[in-house]
Design an enzyme around this catalytic site. Structure first.
Site, PDB file in Angstrom:
ATOM      1  N   HIS A  95      35.982  37.719  43.656  1.00  0.00           N
ATOM      2  CA  HIS A  95      34.891  38.602  42.479  1.00  0.00           C
ATOM      3  C   HIS A  95      34.650  37.338  41.710  1.00  0.00           C
ATOM      4  O   HIS A  95      35.195  36.822  41.374  1.00  0.00           O
ATOM      5  CB  HIS A  95      35.618  39.564  42.442  1.00  0.00           C
ATOM      6  CG  HIS A  95      36.862  39.637  42.004  1.00  0.00           C
ATOM      7  ND1 HIS A  95      37.980  39.271  42.583  1.00  0.00           N
ATOM      8  CD2 HIS A  95      37.140  40.154  40.775  1.00  0.00           C
ATOM      9  CE1 HIS A  95      39.567  39.251  41.319  1.00  0.00           C
ATOM     10  NE2 HIS A  95      38.616  39.817  40.393  1.00  0.00           N
ATOM     11  N   ASP A  99      39.041  35.263  36.298  1.00  0.00           N
ATOM     12  CA  ASP A  99      39.901  34.720  35.967  1.00  0.00           C
ATOM     13  C   ASP A  99      39.893  34.071  37.367  1.00  0.00           C
ATOM     14  O   ASP A  99      40.797  33.397  37.359  1.00  0.00           O
ATOM     15  CB  ASP A  99      41.810  36.474  35.728  1.00  0.00           C
ATOM     16  CG  ASP A  99      41.617  37.054  36.526  1.00  0.00           C
ATOM     17  OD1 ASP A  99      40.191  37.509  36.310  1.00  0.00           O
ATOM     18  OD2 ASP A  99      42.548  36.893  37.619  1.00  0.00           O
ATOM     19  N   HIS A 100      39.065  34.275  37.814  1.00  0.00           N
ATOM     20  CA  HIS A 100      38.135  34.037  38.720  1.00  0.00           C
ATOM     21  C   HIS A 100      37.628  33.000  39.174  1.00  0.00           C
ATOM     22  O   HIS A 100      37.394  32.112  40.340  1.00  0.00           O
ATOM     23  CB  HIS A 100      37.882  35.168  40.114  1.00  0.00           C
ATOM     24  CG  HIS A 100      39.380  35.639  40.648  1.00  0.00           C
ATOM     25  ND1 HIS A 100      40.245  35.924  41.320  1.00  0.00           N
ATOM     26  CD2 HIS A 100      40.340  37.223  39.677  1.00  0.00           C
ATOM     27  CE1 HIS A 100      41.302  36.720  41.341  1.00  0.00           C
ATOM     28  NE2 HIS A 100      41.133  37.590  40.198  1.00  0.00           N
ATOM     29  N   HIS A 199      38.632  46.705  44.385  1.00  0.00           N
ATOM     30  CA  HIS A 199      38.969  47.111  42.796  1.00  0.00           C
ATOM     31  C   HIS A 199      37.894  47.657  41.868  1.00  0.00           C
ATOM     32  O   HIS A 199      37.369  46.948  41.060  1.00  0.00           O
ATOM     33  CB  HIS A 199      38.749  45.158  42.733  1.00  0.00           C
ATOM     34  CG  HIS A 199      39.402  44.962  41.860  1.00  0.00           C
ATOM     35  ND1 HIS A 199      41.244  44.820  41.385  1.00  0.00           N
ATOM     36  CD2 HIS A 199      38.886  43.011  40.717  1.00  0.00           C
ATOM     37  CE1 HIS A 199      41.054  44.234  40.129  1.00  0.00           C
ATOM     38  NE2 HIS A 199      40.105  43.380  40.465  1.00  0.00           N
ATOM     39  N   ASP A 222      41.298  40.360  44.486  1.00  0.00           N
ATOM     40  CA  ASP A 222      42.120  42.031  44.029  1.00  0.00           C
ATOM     41  C   ASP A 222      41.975  42.826  44.269  1.00  0.00           C
ATOM     42  O   ASP A 222      40.439  43.484  44.594  1.00  0.00           O
ATOM     43  CB  ASP A 222      41.620  41.810  42.252  1.00  0.00           C
ATOM     44  CG  ASP A 222      42.093  40.321  41.657  1.00  0.00           C
ATOM     45  OD1 ASP A 222      42.309  39.636  42.492  1.00  0.00           O
ATOM     46  OD2 ASP A 222      41.861  40.506  40.205  1.00  0.00           O
ATOM     47  N   HIS A 288      47.698  35.036  42.266  1.00  0.00           N
ATOM     48  CA  HIS A 288      47.635  36.320  41.218  1.00  0.00           C
ATOM     49  C   HIS A 288      48.319  37.118  41.169  1.00  0.00           C
ATOM     50  O   HIS A 288      48.187  38.247  41.259  1.00  0.00           O
ATOM     51  CB  HIS A 288      46.537  36.986  42.240  1.00  0.00           C
ATOM     52  CG  HIS A 288      45.600  37.308  41.418  1.00  0.00           C
ATOM     53  ND1 HIS A 288      46.310  38.997  40.898  1.00  0.00           N
ATOM     54  CD2 HIS A 288      44.556  37.670  40.371  1.00  0.00           C
ATOM     55  CE1 HIS A 288      45.255  39.089  39.933  1.00  0.00           C
ATOM     56  NE2 HIS A 288      44.366  38.121  39.425  1.00  0.00           N
TER      57      HIS A 288
HETATM   58 ZN   LIG Z   1      42.092  38.990  38.918  1.00  0.00          ZN
END
Ligand SMILES: [Zn+2]
Length: 328
Positions: A95, A99-100, A199, A222, A288
Protein backbone atom coordinates in the site's frame (compact mmCIF):
# COMPACT_ATOMS: atom_id res chain seq x y z
CA UNK A 1 11.52 -25.75 16.42
CA UNK A 2 13.44 -23.32 18.58
CA UNK A 3 12.71 -19.88 17.19
CA UNK A 4 16.22 -18.73 18.08
CA UNK A 5 17.50 -20.89 15.23
CA UNK A 6 16.06 -18.47 12.77
CA UNK A 7 16.08 -15.12 14.53
CA UNK A 8 19.76 -14.25 14.29
CA UNK A 9 19.88 -11.25 11.95
CA UNK A 10 23.32 -12.28 10.74
CA UNK A 11 22.78 -16.00 10.49
CA UNK A 12 25.61 -16.75 12.93
CA UNK A 13 24.17 -18.72 15.81
CA UNK A 14 21.37 -18.08 18.21
CA UNK A 15 20.34 -14.64 19.38
CA UNK A 16 17.71 -14.27 22.03
CA UNK A 17 18.73 -10.71 22.89
CA UNK A 18 17.05 -7.75 21.25
CA UNK A 19 19.23 -5.87 18.80
CA UNK A 20 19.90 -2.61 20.67
CA UNK A 21 20.61 -0.29 17.78
CA UNK A 22 20.64 -0.05 14.03
CA UNK A 23 22.28 -3.10 12.48
CA UNK A 24 25.39 -2.08 10.58
CA UNK A 25 27.29 -5.31 10.09
CA UNK A 26 27.48 -6.50 6.52
CA UNK A 27 25.98 -9.87 5.83
CA UNK A 28 27.43 -10.43 2.37
CA UNK A 29 26.65 -13.96 1.32
CA UNK A 30 23.11 -14.97 2.16
CA UNK A 31 23.90 -18.65 2.09
CA UNK A 32 22.50 -21.43 0.00
CA UNK A 33 18.96 -22.44 -0.73
CA UNK A 34 16.77 -21.93 -3.78
CA UNK A 35 14.28 -19.84 -1.77
CA UNK A 36 15.34 -17.35 0.88
CA UNK A 37 13.47 -14.58 2.63
CA UNK A 38 15.40 -11.64 4.05
CA UNK A 39 13.57 -9.19 6.29
CA UNK A 40 15.41 -6.06 5.18
CA UNK A 41 13.45 -3.63 7.32
CA UNK A 42 11.07 -4.58 10.11
CA UNK A 43 9.73 -1.33 11.61
CA UNK A 44 6.13 -0.20 11.69
CA UNK A 45 5.32 3.41 11.03
CA UNK A 46 6.99 6.29 9.25
CA UNK A 47 8.86 7.84 12.18
CA UNK A 48 12.51 6.68 12.23
CA UNK A 49 13.11 4.53 15.31
CA UNK A 50 16.32 3.09 16.67
CA UNK A 51 16.93 -0.57 16.02
CA UNK A 52 14.67 -1.17 13.06
CA UNK A 53 14.18 0.48 9.68
CA UNK A 54 11.22 0.77 7.32
CA UNK A 55 9.21 -2.15 6.00
CA UNK A 56 10.86 -4.08 3.20
CA UNK A 57 11.37 -7.78 2.54
CA UNK A 58 13.40 -9.57 -0.10
CA UNK A 59 12.28 -12.89 -1.50
CA UNK A 60 15.31 -14.45 -3.20
CA UNK A 61 14.54 -17.16 -5.74
CA UNK A 62 17.82 -18.55 -7.02
CA UNK A 63 19.73 -15.50 -8.27
CA UNK A 64 16.59 -13.35 -8.66
CA UNK A 65 15.43 -10.93 -6.00
CA UNK A 66 11.87 -9.72 -5.46
CA UNK A 67 10.99 -6.97 -3.04
CA UNK A 68 7.81 -6.54 -1.06
CA UNK A 69 7.62 -2.88 -0.02
CA UNK A 70 10.46 -0.40 0.12
CA UNK A 71 10.21 1.65 3.30
CA UNK A 72 12.94 4.01 4.44
CA UNK A 73 16.32 2.32 4.56
CA UNK A 74 15.31 -0.39 2.08
CA UNK A 75 18.05 0.47 -0.39
CA UNK A 76 20.71 0.46 2.30
CA UNK A 77 19.51 -2.80 3.77
CA UNK A 78 19.33 -4.33 0.30
CA UNK A 79 23.00 -3.52 -0.18
CA UNK A 80 23.88 -4.66 3.34
CA UNK A 81 22.24 -7.99 2.63
CA UNK A 82 24.71 -8.46 -0.21
CA UNK A 83 22.00 -8.29 -2.84
CA UNK A 84 22.62 -6.74 -6.25
CA UNK A 85 20.09 -4.45 -7.90
CA UNK A 86 21.11 -6.07 -11.17
CA UNK A 87 19.24 -9.12 -9.86
CA UNK A 88 16.05 -7.26 -8.94
CA UNK A 89 13.16 -9.04 -10.62
CA UNK A 90 10.20 -7.01 -9.41
CA UNK A 91 8.72 -4.98 -6.60
CA UNK A 92 5.34 -5.56 -4.96
CA UNK A 93 3.85 -2.69 -3.00
CA UNK A 94 1.31 -3.56 -0.32
CA UNK A 95 0.00 0.00 0.00
CA UNK A 96 1.02 3.58 -0.42
CA UNK A 97 1.69 4.63 3.16
CA UNK A 98 5.07 6.33 3.35
CA UNK A 99 6.59 3.71 5.65
CA UNK A 100 6.20 1.24 2.77
CA UNK A 101 7.31 3.29 -0.21
CA UNK A 102 9.71 6.00 1.04
CA UNK A 103 12.66 4.25 -0.61
CA UNK A 104 10.84 2.94 -3.66
CA UNK A 105 12.05 5.60 -6.04
CA UNK A 106 15.46 5.83 -4.32
CA UNK A 107 15.92 2.18 -5.14
CA UNK A 108 15.72 2.99 -8.82
CA UNK A 109 17.27 6.45 -8.84
CA UNK A 110 20.33 5.57 -6.76
CA UNK A 111 20.67 1.99 -7.94
CA UNK A 112 20.30 2.54 -11.64
CA UNK A 113 22.83 1.74 -14.35
CA UNK A 114 25.33 -0.97 -15.18
CA UNK A 115 27.95 0.31 -12.71
CA UNK A 116 27.99 -1.18 -9.23
CA UNK A 117 25.73 -4.08 -10.28
CA UNK A 118 22.82 -1.67 -10.69
CA UNK A 119 19.46 -1.92 -12.40
CA UNK A 120 20.10 -2.33 -16.14
CA UNK A 121 16.93 -4.13 -17.17
CA UNK A 122 13.21 -3.56 -16.97
CA UNK A 123 11.74 -3.88 -13.49
CA UNK A 124 8.02 -4.26 -12.91
CA UNK A 125 6.51 -2.55 -9.90
CA UNK A 126 3.05 -3.72 -8.92
CA UNK A 127 0.87 -1.99 -6.34
CA UNK A 128 -2.46 -0.33 -5.58
CA UNK A 129 -3.98 2.13 -8.02
CA UNK A 130 -5.18 5.71 -7.38
CA UNK A 131 -7.63 6.51 -4.63
CA UNK A 132 -10.92 7.17 -6.48
CA UNK A 133 -12.14 9.34 -3.61
CA UNK A 134 -9.64 12.12 -4.26
CA UNK A 135 -7.72 10.95 -7.36
CA UNK A 136 -4.45 10.87 -5.43
CA UNK A 137 -1.73 8.94 -7.23
CA UNK A 138 -1.48 5.19 -7.31
CA UNK A 139 1.70 3.15 -7.69
CA UNK A 140 2.19 4.06 -11.36
CA UNK A 141 1.61 7.73 -10.56
CA UNK A 142 4.13 7.64 -7.75
CA UNK A 143 6.81 6.35 -10.11
CA UNK A 144 5.78 8.67 -12.92
CA UNK A 145 6.00 11.72 -10.64
CA UNK A 146 9.37 10.52 -9.37
CA UNK A 147 10.68 10.32 -12.92
CA UNK A 148 9.50 13.88 -13.49
CA UNK A 149 10.75 15.26 -10.16
CA UNK A 150 14.24 13.85 -10.75
CA UNK A 151 14.21 14.60 -14.46
CA UNK A 152 17.37 16.76 -14.40
CA UNK A 153 19.44 14.10 -12.67
CA UNK A 154 18.11 11.29 -14.86
CA UNK A 155 18.64 13.33 -18.02
CA UNK A 156 22.23 14.24 -17.18
CA UNK A 157 23.17 10.72 -16.21
CA UNK A 158 21.59 9.28 -19.35
CA UNK A 159 23.55 11.70 -21.54
CA UNK A 160 26.89 11.31 -19.78
CA UNK A 161 27.09 7.60 -19.12
CA UNK A 162 26.19 4.49 -21.09
CA UNK A 163 22.82 3.70 -19.61
CA UNK A 164 19.25 3.38 -20.76
CA UNK A 165 16.89 6.16 -19.64
CA UNK A 166 15.35 5.17 -16.32
CA UNK A 167 11.82 5.66 -17.67
CA UNK A 168 12.45 2.78 -20.08
CA UNK A 169 13.55 0.46 -17.28
CA UNK A 170 10.58 0.91 -14.97
CA UNK A 171 7.19 -0.56 -15.63
CA UNK A 172 4.82 0.42 -12.84
CA UNK A 173 1.40 -1.19 -12.79
CA UNK A 174 -1.68 -0.34 -10.76
CA UNK A 175 -3.79 -3.23 -9.61
CA UNK A 176 -7.31 -3.23 -8.32
CA UNK A 177 -8.41 -6.38 -6.54
CA UNK A 178 -10.97 -7.35 -3.95
CA UNK A 179 -10.77 -9.84 -1.10
CA UNK A 180 -10.41 -12.93 -3.29
CA UNK A 181 -6.77 -13.85 -4.04
CA UNK A 182 -6.19 -12.84 -7.64
CA UNK A 183 -3.14 -13.40 -9.87
CA UNK A 184 -1.36 -10.09 -10.52
CA UNK A 185 2.10 -11.13 -11.73
CA UNK A 186 3.89 -14.09 -13.25
CA UNK A 187 7.32 -14.73 -14.70
CA UNK A 188 9.62 -17.72 -15.07
CA UNK A 189 10.36 -17.86 -11.31
CA UNK A 190 7.26 -16.75 -9.41
CA UNK A 191 3.51 -16.32 -9.52
CA UNK A 192 1.99 -13.64 -7.33
CA UNK A 193 -1.56 -13.38 -6.04
CA UNK A 194 -2.94 -10.32 -4.30
CA UNK A 195 -6.04 -9.63 -2.24
CA UNK A 196 -7.45 -6.60 -0.47
CA UNK A 197 -6.90 -6.59 3.28
CA UNK A 198 -8.55 -4.27 5.83
CA UNK A 199 -6.29 -1.32 6.58
CA UNK A 200 -8.66 1.63 6.92
CA UNK A 201 -8.89 4.39 6.02
CA UNK A 202 -6.84 3.48 2.94
CA UNK A 203 -9.06 2.55 0.03
CA UNK A 204 -6.82 -0.36 -0.95
CA UNK A 205 -4.14 -2.27 0.93
CA UNK A 206 -2.84 -5.56 -0.43
CA UNK A 207 -1.68 -8.86 0.95
CA UNK A 208 0.42 -11.05 -1.34
CA UNK A 209 1.18 -14.69 -1.91
CA UNK A 210 4.37 -15.42 -3.83
CA UNK A 211 4.47 -18.95 -5.20
CA UNK A 212 7.68 -20.58 -6.40
CA UNK A 213 8.58 -24.14 -7.25
CA UNK A 214 10.49 -24.22 -3.96
CA UNK A 215 7.67 -23.04 -1.71
CA UNK A 216 5.26 -20.21 -1.04
CA UNK A 217 5.72 -17.01 0.95
CA UNK A 218 2.74 -14.88 2.00
CA UNK A 219 2.62 -11.28 3.18
CA UNK A 220 -0.14 -9.78 5.28
CA UNK A 221 0.76 -6.19 4.44
CA UNK A 222 -0.72 -3.77 6.96
CA UNK A 223 -4.01 -5.18 8.12
CA UNK A 224 -6.37 -5.83 10.95
CA UNK A 225 -6.79 -9.53 11.71
CA UNK A 226 -8.22 -10.94 8.51
CA UNK A 227 -9.44 -14.23 7.10
CA UNK A 228 -8.16 -12.91 3.76
CA UNK A 229 -4.60 -13.23 5.05
CA UNK A 230 -5.28 -16.80 6.20
CA UNK A 231 -6.61 -17.59 2.74
CA UNK A 232 -3.63 -15.98 0.98
CA UNK A 233 -1.25 -17.84 3.28
CA UNK A 234 -2.96 -21.24 3.19
CA UNK A 235 -0.28 -23.92 3.80
CA UNK A 236 2.48 -21.46 2.89
CA UNK A 237 6.04 -22.12 4.00
CA UNK A 238 6.44 -18.64 5.47
CA UNK A 239 3.91 -15.97 6.41
CA UNK A 240 5.40 -12.53 6.99
CA UNK A 241 2.83 -10.82 9.19
CA UNK A 242 2.60 -7.31 10.58
CA UNK A 243 2.16 -6.93 14.31
CA UNK A 244 1.27 -4.19 16.75
CA UNK A 245 1.25 -4.45 20.54
CA UNK A 246 -1.87 -2.67 21.83
CA UNK A 247 -0.69 -2.97 25.44
CA UNK A 248 2.38 -0.86 24.72
CA UNK A 249 0.32 1.95 23.21
CA UNK A 250 -2.29 1.77 25.97
CA UNK A 251 0.43 2.08 28.60
CA UNK A 252 1.84 4.99 26.64
CA UNK A 253 -1.44 6.84 27.27
CA UNK A 254 -3.08 6.61 23.85
CA UNK A 255 -6.75 7.61 23.92
CA UNK A 256 -9.45 4.92 23.60
CA UNK A 257 -10.32 6.35 20.17
CA UNK A 258 -6.73 6.02 18.98
CA UNK A 259 -6.47 2.51 20.39
CA UNK A 260 -9.67 1.59 18.56
CA UNK A 261 -8.19 3.00 15.37
CA UNK A 262 -5.03 0.92 15.79
CA UNK A 263 -7.10 -2.20 16.49
CA UNK A 264 -9.15 -1.61 13.34
CA UNK A 265 -6.11 -1.36 11.09
CA UNK A 266 -3.42 -3.55 12.68
CA UNK A 267 -3.02 -7.03 14.22
CA UNK A 268 -2.09 -7.93 17.79
CA UNK A 269 0.46 -10.70 18.45
CA UNK A 270 -2.30 -12.97 19.77
CA UNK A 271 -4.21 -12.48 16.54
CA UNK A 272 -1.10 -13.17 14.43
CA UNK A 273 -0.84 -16.57 16.12
CA UNK A 274 -4.48 -17.27 15.36
CA UNK A 275 -4.13 -16.30 11.70
CA UNK A 276 -0.96 -18.41 11.30
CA UNK A 277 -2.76 -21.41 12.81
CA UNK A 278 -5.83 -20.86 10.63
CA UNK A 279 -3.63 -20.69 7.54
CA UNK A 280 -1.62 -23.76 8.55
CA UNK A 281 1.72 -22.17 7.70
CA UNK A 282 5.04 -23.74 8.59
CA UNK A 283 6.57 -20.50 9.85
CA UNK A 284 5.26 -17.09 10.80
CA UNK A 285 7.68 -14.16 10.77
CA UNK A 286 6.79 -10.97 12.60
CA UNK A 287 7.74 -7.85 10.70
CA UNK A 288 6.41 -4.31 10.49
CA UNK A 289 6.71 -4.38 14.26
CA UNK A 290 5.09 -1.68 16.38
CA UNK A 291 6.65 -0.42 18.53
CA UNK A 292 9.81 -0.92 16.46
CA UNK A 293 12.39 -0.22 19.15
CA UNK A 294 13.63 -3.66 20.30
CA UNK A 295 14.17 -2.27 23.78
CA UNK A 296 10.45 -1.44 24.13
CA UNK A 297 9.21 -5.01 23.65
CA UNK A 298 11.58 -7.96 23.88
CA UNK A 299 11.65 -10.87 21.47
CA UNK A 300 10.25 -13.13 24.17
CA UNK A 301 7.36 -10.75 24.78
CA UNK A 302 6.55 -10.71 21.09
CA UNK A 303 6.78 -14.47 20.74
CA UNK A 304 4.79 -15.56 23.81
CA UNK A 305 1.33 -14.31 22.72
CA UNK A 306 1.87 -15.60 19.19
CA UNK A 307 2.80 -18.99 20.63
CA UNK A 308 -0.49 -19.09 22.54
CA UNK A 309 -2.30 -19.73 19.26
CA UNK A 310 0.33 -21.21 16.94
CA UNK A 311 2.48 -24.31 17.34
CA UNK A 312 4.74 -23.81 14.33
CA UNK A 313 7.99 -21.90 13.89
CA UNK A 314 7.97 -18.26 14.99
CA UNK A 315 10.51 -15.67 13.90
CA UNK A 316 10.62 -12.29 15.64
CA UNK A 317 11.96 -10.16 12.83
CA UNK A 318 14.94 -7.86 13.00
CA UNK A 319 16.50 -6.02 10.10
CA UNK A 320 18.46 -8.48 7.95
CA UNK A 321 16.93 -11.57 9.56
CA UNK A 322 17.23 -14.39 7.07
CA UNK A 323 14.63 -17.16 6.87
CA UNK A 324 14.96 -20.37 4.94
CA UNK A 325 11.91 -22.56 4.41
CA UNK A 326 12.35 -25.84 6.23
CA UNK A 327 11.81 -27.92 3.11
CA UNK A 328 14.15 -25.92 0.85
ZN1 LIG B 1 2.82 0.48 7.75
Amino acid sequence: MNASLCTDPFGAGSSSEAVPADAVRLTGDLGDGPLRVVLLGTAAGPYPAPGRQGAATAVVVGDRVYLVDAGYGALRKYAQAGLALRDLGGVFVTHLHSDHVADLFNLLLLGWGPANRGVDHQVRIVGPGPDPRDSSAGTAGLVEHGLSAFGQDIGVRTRTSPRTHLAKLVQAEDVSVESTPTPVYEDDRIRVLAAAVPHPPLHLALGFRIETEHGAVAFSGDTARSRVVAELAASADILVHEVMDPTYYRDLGYSPELLDFLAASHTSPQEVGQVAAEAGVECVALSHIGPPDPRAVTDDDWERPVRAGFRGRIVVGHDLTRILPTRS
